[in-house]
Design a protein around this motif. Structure first.
Motif, PDB file in Angstrom:
ATOM      1  N   MET A 259       0.867  -1.165   0.000  1.00  0.00           N
ATOM      2  CA  MET A 259       0.000   0.000   0.000  1.00  0.00           C
ATOM      3  C   MET A 259       0.902   1.212   0.000  1.00  0.00           C
ATOM      4  SD  MET A 259      -3.477   0.956   1.218  1.00  0.00           S
ATOM      5  CE  MET A 259      -3.821  -0.579   1.961  1.00  0.00           C
TER       6      MET A 259
ATOM      7  N   ILE B 247      -3.747   0.737  -3.728  1.00  0.00           N
ATOM      8  CA  ILE B 247      -3.132  -0.583  -3.922  1.00  0.00           C
ATOM      9  C   ILE B 247      -3.010  -0.799  -5.418  1.00  0.00           C
ATOM     10  CG2 ILE B 247      -3.498  -3.079  -3.762  1.00  0.00           C
ATOM     11  CD1 ILE B 247      -4.737  -2.688  -1.053  1.00  0.00           C
TER      12      ILE B 247
ATOM     13  N   THR C 162      -3.433   0.606 -10.617  1.00  0.00           N
ATOM     14  CA  THR C 162      -4.087   1.025  -9.383  1.00  0.00           C
ATOM     15  C   THR C 162      -5.503   0.461  -9.390  1.00  0.00           C
ATOM     16  OG1 THR C 162      -2.766   3.040  -9.325  1.00  0.00           O
ATOM     17  CG2 THR C 162      -4.743   2.993  -7.948  1.00  0.00           C
TER      18      THR C 162
ATOM     19  N   ILE D  48      -9.474  -6.867  -0.911  1.00  0.00           N
ATOM     20  CA  ILE D  48      -8.672  -5.653  -1.056  1.00  0.00           C
ATOM     21  C   ILE D  48      -9.172  -4.551  -0.127  1.00  0.00           C
ATOM     22  CG2 ILE D  48      -7.998  -3.810  -2.655  1.00  0.00           C
ATOM     23  CD1 ILE D  48      -7.972  -5.970  -4.874  1.00  0.00           C
TER      24      ILE D  48
ATOM     25  N   MET E 159      -7.094  -2.754   3.096  1.00  0.00           N
ATOM     26  CA  MET E 159      -6.825  -1.325   3.265  1.00  0.00           C
ATOM     27  C   MET E 159      -7.181  -0.871   4.686  1.00  0.00           C
ATOM     28  SD  MET E 159      -7.746   0.395  -0.440  1.00  0.00           S
ATOM     29  CE  MET E 159      -9.454  -0.129  -0.479  1.00  0.00           C
TER      30      MET E 159
END
Length: 136
Positions: free
Chosen positions: A1, A44, A50, A80, A84
């Motif tokens: 990240m 990410i 991206t 995902i 995050m």
């Protein structure tokens, strides 16, 4: 990240933000990430592309609000978004994370462990929810 440095307009990030806010608000929200030191934006990449972003506003040293979280449709369901949020928990000494969302995203936050509170119909015809996560 990685933290995104917003020195120029990034069309990929703007496209991701359009999944998390109204199209007419994208430019204004993007600008807030460039101007407000309390806001951070992370992304990410998968194979150089991206695929997601999370925008956070730090209210103080212990509390943060997820302002935007978006994953490209073809990448959803792969963990995902959760990764995050785990990144925020691991890299910042925060005790609480908040988010306000619509019915569409409530299950995502609930599965992660957020407590959900209905805010009712905040806008005509649109129910909103407050999501709160206590970081362990």
């Amino acid at each position: 990240m990685k933290e995104i440095t917003l020195t120029m307009v990034n069309p990929t990030i703007k496209k991701l933000l359009s999944y998390a806010t109204l199209e007419e608000k994208v430019d204004g929200e993007y600008k807030k990430y460039t101007c407000l030191p309390s806001r951070k934006l992370y992304s990410i990449e998968v194979n150089g592309d991206t695929v997601s972003c999370i925008g956070v506003e730090f209210l103080n040293a212990k509390e943060a609000v997820i302002k935007h979280i978006a994953v490209l449709p073809k990448e959803r369901g792969k963990g995902i978004g959760s990764s995050m949020i785990r990144f925020l928990c691991k890299n910042y000494d925060i005790h609480s994370i908040f988010a306000e969302t619509d019915k569409e995203a409530v299950n995502f936050y609930s599965k992660f462990g957020f407590q959900i509170t209905s805010l009712g119909e905040k806008y005509p015809g649109v129910k909103r929810f407050l999501c709160e996560f206590k970081v362990q």
